[in-house]
Motif scaffolding. Structure first.
Motif, short mmCIF file in Angstrom:
data_model
loop_
_atom_site.label_atom_id
_atom_site.label_comp_id
_atom_site.label_asym_id
_atom_site.label_seq_id
_atom_site.Cartn_x
_atom_site.Cartn_y
_atom_site.Cartn_z
N ASP A 90 18.07 -0.07 16.41
CA ASP A 90 17.64 0.02 17.80
C ASP A 90 18.79 -0.41 18.71
O ASP A 90 19.75 -1.03 18.29
CB ASP A 90 16.43 -0.90 17.98
N ALA A 91 18.66 -0.10 19.99
CA ALA A 91 19.62 -0.60 20.97
C ALA A 91 19.37 -2.07 21.24
O ALA A 91 18.25 -2.57 21.07
CB ALA A 91 19.50 0.20 22.26
N GLY A 92 20.42 -2.78 21.64
CA GLY A 92 20.25 -4.17 22.04
C GLY A 92 21.20 -5.12 21.34
O GLY A 92 21.85 -4.77 20.34
N ALA A 99 15.09 7.88 7.16
CA ALA A 99 15.88 6.67 6.92
C ALA A 99 15.16 5.74 5.95
O ALA A 99 13.93 5.80 5.79
CB ALA A 99 16.13 5.94 8.25
N ASP A 100 15.95 4.88 5.32
CA ASP A 100 15.37 3.88 4.42
C ASP A 100 14.70 2.74 5.20
O ASP A 100 13.62 2.28 4.82
CB ASP A 100 16.46 3.29 3.51
N ILE A 101 15.34 2.31 6.28
CA ILE A 101 14.84 1.14 7.00
C ILE A 101 15.27 1.22 8.46
O ILE A 101 16.34 1.74 8.77
CB ILE A 101 15.37 -0.16 6.34
N CYS A 102 14.42 0.72 9.35
CA CYS A 102 14.82 0.61 10.75
C CYS A 102 14.63 -0.83 11.22
O CYS A 102 13.72 -1.54 10.77
CB CYS A 102 14.03 1.57 11.64
N PHE A 103 15.50 -1.23 12.12
CA PHE A 103 15.41 -2.54 12.76
C PHE A 103 15.14 -2.30 14.24
O PHE A 103 15.95 -1.65 14.92
CB PHE A 103 16.70 -3.33 12.56
N VAL A 104 14.03 -2.82 14.71
CA VAL A 104 13.56 -2.52 16.07
C VAL A 104 13.38 -3.83 16.83
O VAL A 104 12.93 -4.83 16.28
CB VAL A 104 12.21 -1.75 16.02
N GLY A 105 13.75 -3.81 18.10
CA GLY A 105 13.54 -4.95 18.98
C GLY A 105 12.45 -4.67 19.99
O GLY A 105 11.98 -3.53 20.13
N ALA A 106 12.03 -5.69 20.71
CA ALA A 106 11.00 -5.56 21.74
C ALA A 106 11.37 -6.42 22.93
O ALA A 106 11.99 -7.48 22.78
CB ALA A 106 9.63 -5.96 21.21
#
Length: 253
Positions: free
Chosen positions: A99-101, A166-173
């Protein structure tokens, strides 16, 4: 003007001015006072604001978006720790969405020694940082760039994400409310984040504890849509219990 666009502008106006009257908003947006009352009632049901006699106010747990430079300085030690823990979930030869950030930028820094990674990101600064590493194949989704943030946020980004696996995503909030729903500042950004999650086999939320018990404009999803939440120490025990009760693995660093 579409209702959602008007709601966003009403929210931003009240956030800036702390309060607004129905008549004031009706004049600004050139609509009937009844339309504004319906707008405010809907936004209160969505917990974006509080209705008061003759208008609305926004409470202190509403958050506004900071520029990238301010985000870089905010909770940096916590973000580095979260990133180190997140990087443990990534193996060589993986396909990752970032994710962006600034938290995901720290994750990117932790991944540069991995072998044969494909990393897809909506953040032009993350893509620029990673492009010099020959062991990482970098993809930037493209699309309209959010000013002063560097995030790709339009339908082009969503289309790119909808066509990968994709295998994995990293997401922020930006904010997580008392019901453990995740929010961000723009409806387009929430759609992009959903596309990331839908394109990934595993979903990880990375966020420092300052984002909890806060609200913002656009809902992304429920926290229970993630397998893992990585955050820092100091999270309220009741929140930890509720996260675990939703079947989500929580890692406190």
């Amino acid at each position: 003007m579409f209702q959602l666009d008007r709601h966003k502008q009403i929210y931003e106006y009240i956030l800036k001015n702390k309060n607004a009257t129905v008549n004031e908003l009706a004049e600004i947006f050139d609509v009937a006072t009844m339309t504004i009352r319906r707008d405010l009632d809907k936004m209160e049901r969505d917990r974006l604001l509080t209705r008061v006699f003759g208008g609305a106010v926004i409470g202190s747990n509403m958050v506004k978006e900071e520029g990238y430079e301010d985000k870089e300085k905010s909770n940096i030690d916590e973000k580095v720790k979260i990133a180190k823990e997140a990087a443990k979930l990534v193996s060589d030869n993986s396909i990752i969405i970032l994710d962006a950030g600034t938290t995901c930028m720290e994750i990117a820094k932790e991944l540069v020694e991995r072998k044969n990674l494909k990393i897809i990101t909506t953040d032009i600064l993350i893509a620029a940082y990673l492009m010099k590493y020959e062991n990482i194949e970098v993809y930037c989704t493209g699309g309209r760039i959010q000013s002063n943030i560097g995030s790709c946020i339009d339908s082009h980004a969503m289309e790119f994400l909808n066509n990968i696996n994709a295998d994995i995503c990293f997401v922020g909030a930006s904010a997580i409310n008392e019901d453990l729903d995740l929010f961000t500042f723009l409806s387009d950004k929430s759609k992009v984040k959903k596309a990331m999650m839908n394109s990934s086999q595993h979903r990880v939320l990375v966020t420092d504890n300052s984002k909890f018990n806060k609200r913002s404009f656009a809902k992304i999803c429920s926290l229970k849509d993630f397998e893992i939440v990585i955050t820092n120490e100091g999270l309220d025990e009741d929140i930890k219990y509720e996260i675990a009760n939703k079947g989500v693995n929580i890692k406190i660093i």
